[in-house]
Scaffold this active site. Structure first.
Site, PDB file in Angstrom:
ATOM      1  N   GLN A   1      23.339  31.572  40.920  1.00  0.00           N
ATOM      2  CA  GLN A   1      22.258  32.279  41.622  1.00  0.00           C
ATOM      3  C   GLN A   1      22.792  33.311  42.598  1.00  0.00           C
ATOM      4  O   GLN A   1      22.171  34.361  42.815  1.00  0.00           O
ATOM      5  CB  GLN A   1      21.325  31.285  42.325  1.00  0.00           C
ATOM      6  CG  GLN A   1      21.962  30.414  43.376  1.00  0.00           C
ATOM      7  CD  GLN A   1      22.510  29.104  42.812  1.00  0.00           C
ATOM      8  OE1 GLN A   1      22.827  29.011  41.633  1.00  0.00           O
ATOM      9  NE2 GLN A   1      22.610  28.091  43.656  1.00  0.00           N
TER      10      GLN A   1
ATOM     11  N   GLN B   1      48.047  22.253  43.024  1.00  0.00           N
ATOM     12  CA  GLN B   1      47.095  23.110  42.320  1.00  0.00           C
ATOM     13  C   GLN B   1      46.036  22.339  41.541  1.00  0.00           C
ATOM     14  O   GLN B   1      45.168  22.948  40.924  1.00  0.00           O
ATOM     15  CB  GLN B   1      47.837  24.069  41.388  1.00  0.00           C
ATOM     16  CG  GLN B   1      48.666  25.119  42.114  1.00  0.00           C
ATOM     17  CD  GLN B   1      47.840  26.058  42.969  1.00  0.00           C
ATOM     18  OE1 GLN B   1      46.625  26.104  42.872  1.00  0.00           O
ATOM     19  NE2 GLN B   1      48.504  26.816  43.827  1.00  0.00           N
TER      20      GLN B   1
ATOM     21  N   HIS C   1      42.100  20.763  43.924  1.00  0.00           N
ATOM     22  CA  HIS C   1      40.856  21.479  44.201  1.00  0.00           C
ATOM     23  C   HIS C   1      39.662  20.836  43.512  1.00  0.00           C
ATOM     24  O   HIS C   1      38.603  20.675  44.100  1.00  0.00           O
ATOM     25  CB  HIS C   1      40.950  22.934  43.708  1.00  0.00           C
ATOM     26  CG  HIS C   1      41.891  23.790  44.478  1.00  0.00           C
ATOM     27  ND1 HIS C   1      41.650  24.182  45.767  1.00  0.00           N
ATOM     28  CD2 HIS C   1      43.075  24.351  44.137  1.00  0.00           C
ATOM     29  CE1 HIS C   1      42.649  24.941  46.191  1.00  0.00           C
ATOM     30  NE2 HIS C   1      43.522  25.052  45.223  1.00  0.00           N
TER      31      HIS C   1
ATOM     32  N   GLU D   1      47.591  30.659  35.571  1.00  0.00           N
ATOM     33  CA  GLU D   1      47.257  31.326  36.827  1.00  0.00           C
ATOM     34  C   GLU D   1      48.491  31.341  37.740  1.00  0.00           C
ATOM     35  O   GLU D   1      48.885  32.385  38.241  1.00  0.00           O
ATOM     36  CB  GLU D   1      46.108  30.582  37.506  1.00  0.00           C
ATOM     37  CG  GLU D   1      45.719  31.135  38.863  1.00  0.00           C
ATOM     38  CD  GLU D   1      44.721  30.249  39.577  1.00  0.00           C
ATOM     39  OE1 GLU D   1      44.062  30.750  40.510  1.00  0.00           O
ATOM     40  OE2 GLU D   1      44.589  29.058  39.235  1.00  0.00           O
ATOM     41  N   HIS D   2      49.071  30.181  37.973  1.00  0.00           N
ATOM     42  CA  HIS D   2      50.302  30.047  38.748  1.00  0.00           C
ATOM     43  C   HIS D   2      51.395  29.494  37.846  1.00  0.00           C
ATOM     44  O   HIS D   2      51.176  28.525  37.123  1.00  0.00           O
ATOM     45  CB  HIS D   2      50.136  29.056  39.913  1.00  0.00           C
ATOM     46  CG  HIS D   2      49.012  29.366  40.849  1.00  0.00           C
ATOM     47  ND1 HIS D   2      47.721  28.906  40.642  1.00  0.00           N
ATOM     48  CD2 HIS D   2      48.993  30.068  42.006  1.00  0.00           C
ATOM     49  CE1 HIS D   2      46.956  29.317  41.647  1.00  0.00           C
ATOM     50  NE2 HIS D   2      47.697  30.024  42.475  1.00  0.00           N
TER      51      HIS D   2
ATOM     52  N   ASP E   1      49.495  30.496  48.387  1.00  0.00           N
ATOM     53  CA  ASP E   1      48.048  30.449  48.564  1.00  0.00           C
ATOM     54  C   ASP E   1      47.598  30.928  49.933  1.00  0.00           C
ATOM     55  O   ASP E   1      46.470  31.406  50.086  1.00  0.00           O
ATOM     56  CB  ASP E   1      47.538  29.025  48.351  1.00  0.00           C
ATOM     57  CG  ASP E   1      47.342  28.693  46.878  1.00  0.00           C
ATOM     58  OD1 ASP E   1      47.448  29.607  46.042  1.00  0.00           O
ATOM     59  OD2 ASP E   1      47.074  27.520  46.571  1.00  0.00           O
TER      60      ASP E   1
ATOM     61  N   HIS F   1      30.019  70.906  19.606  1.00  0.00           N
ATOM     62  CA  HIS F   1      31.276  70.900  20.355  1.00  0.00           C
ATOM     63  C   HIS F   1      32.093  72.139  20.036  1.00  0.00           C
ATOM     64  O   HIS F   1      32.650  72.784  20.928  1.00  0.00           O
ATOM     65  CB  HIS F   1      32.090  69.636  20.024  1.00  0.00           C
ATOM     66  CG  HIS F   1      31.652  68.409  20.750  1.00  0.00           C
ATOM     67  ND1 HIS F   1      30.412  67.856  20.604  1.00  0.00           N
ATOM     68  CD2 HIS F   1      32.338  67.616  21.638  1.00  0.00           C
ATOM     69  CE1 HIS F   1      30.337  66.771  21.375  1.00  0.00           C
ATOM     70  NE2 HIS F   1      31.496  66.605  22.011  1.00  0.00           N
TER      71      HIS F   1
END
Length: 430
Positions: A196, A264, A267, A332-333, A366, A425
């Protein structure tokens, strides 16, 4: 290779083809489940504006939500509280390093005179209005505010609107998030999360003016929403859930490798990890170290779920094959915990951030190193880059010809135009 429970100590031999097949499906199940939900949320937000955003906010985040924008008085109160804690000084120190790193990325407009009678070049301009999404919910991420907000500021973006989920108890974002936003000059803050929030920023509502681009990491719902609104607005990348690969060899300290994997994956249980190396005994030692370190970790169950459900363990024949597996995963890492990390670096093709050696730990990357920690995930590092100043700039080509130079080039343009069936053209080339 197969997906393993990291609590097991049964590494398996991997082939590159099997690795790619597994890695491509790392988040496919949750994406398929969430796709229709996100589509419905965005449709309601587009049609109903604030009414739909408030309805979803009450449903998912804060039951008594009555307004979307965070009052300036609430921001000021949060700043005062954080300034009395060590976090404020830490944010100030980190901000300096982040700004310095991204200042070096700035490019200037340029023109070249070329031949007499022509000028070609490129005009570089900041975006006018950007929406910054910051995850929230179970945790607060002031570091992400810095890592996204500062590159936008360095680029010269005039209007930066931040959206982040409110607390279920207070209806406001965490103090640290609000204070970090204030520190980087963002006072337009909306207590909105999830798909949202992306819809409100993309389509605009009575309370939330629409933006030109949406940046920042988020969960699967946020990323699917960003994908669906692309074209209505720009997006930076698909960033989240988090993932990490740890490449080890005989020199690796198992405790160090374990810390990086845990760091990592704490999270979210949707996070993914890869542990890859040539020694079965070493990989088993890393798994044992993980278990030892989880005994007193507050978010241990989140780590266990992430490692058990969406993570991978690979034992390979040699370092070459291990590097190929890493490139297939496109993390990602990537932590290169090898005896000669600089020798490995040129062979890494796909990774958002490459951390070399045992002292370059994830926490430094980080929070304080300087490069943005907003990075491509889910294999997107094959073609995408970390968030940078470039994400907040747009480029326009500059062309000028005098009459003589235009006439000299006209025949070439006419040949192309007539070959392609575009006589208009050809006739325009005079």
């Amino acid at each position: 290779m197969r997906r393993l429970d990291f609590r097991s100590t049964a590494p398996v031999r991997a082939t590159l083809d099997s690795a790619r097949a597994l890695f491509d499906s790392r988040f496919s199940d949750i994406q398929e489940t969430a796709e229709q939900t996100v589509r419905e949320i965005l449709a309601h937000v587009k049609a109903e504006g604030d009414e739909a955003v408030l309805r979803y906010t009450r449903r998912f985040d804060y039951a008594d939500a009555s307004a979307l924008r965070v009052p300036e008085a609430a921001i000021a109160s949060a700043v005062a509280r954080i300034q009395a804690t060590p976090l404020w000084a830490a944010m100030e120190r980190s901000s300096v390093r982040i700004a310095d790193f991204h200042q070096r990325q700035l490019k200037e407009s340029w023109v070249t005179l070329g031949s007499p009678g022509e000028t070609l070049g490129q005009k570089i301009s900041p975006l006018r209005r950007v929406g910054i999404y910051i995850p929230g919910g179970a945790a607060a991420y002031p570091s992400t505010v810095l890592m996204v907000g500062i590159p936008a500021k360095v680029a010269g973006v005039r209007e930066r609107a931040l959206a982040t989920p409110p607390s279920k108890e207070t209806g406001l974002p965490p103090d640290g998030t609000l204070a970090a936003a204030f520190l980087v000059g963002i006072t337009e803050i909306y207590a909105i999360g999830g798909a949202q929030a992306i819809g409100a920023l993309a389509y605009g509502t009575a309370s939330v003016p629409r933006v030109d681009k949406i940046v920042g990491p988020g969960n699967v719902y946020v990323n699917l929403a960003k994908r669906q609104v692309f074209g209505t607005v720009g997006i930076d990348m698909l960033a989240g859930p988090s993932e990490v690969a740890v490449l080890v060899d005989a020199s690796t300290d198992p405790e160090t490798a374990a810390r990086e994997l845990i760091c990592q994956t704490e999270h979210d249980p949707l996070n993914s990890a890869l542990l890859v190396g040539c020694s079965e005994s070493l990989l088993s030692a890393v798994l044992a170290a993980i278990e030892r370190q989880l005994t007193d970790l507050p978010r241990a169950e989140i780590v266990r779920r992430a490692l058990a459900e969406r993570s991978f363990l690979a034992i390979t024949e040699n370092l070459d094959q291990a590097i190929s597996v890493v490139n297939a995963y496109a993390p990602e890492h990537l932590h290169v915990l090898c005896a000669e990390p600089w020798a490995v670096l040129p062979r890494i093709e796909n990774a958002g951030a490459i951390l070399l050696g045992p002292h370059t730990n994830a926490a430094l990357g980080d929070y304080v190193a300087g490069p943005s920690h907003t990075l491509p995930t889910a294999g997107c590092a094959r073609f995408a880059s970390p968030l940078s100043v470039d994400d907040f700039l747009k480029k326009s080509s500059i062309l000028y010809f005098d009459a003589e130079t235009a006439s000299a080039l006209a025949e070439t343009a006419q040949i192309f135009g007539r070959y392609e069936g575009l006589e208009g053209h050809a006739r325009a080339a005079v």
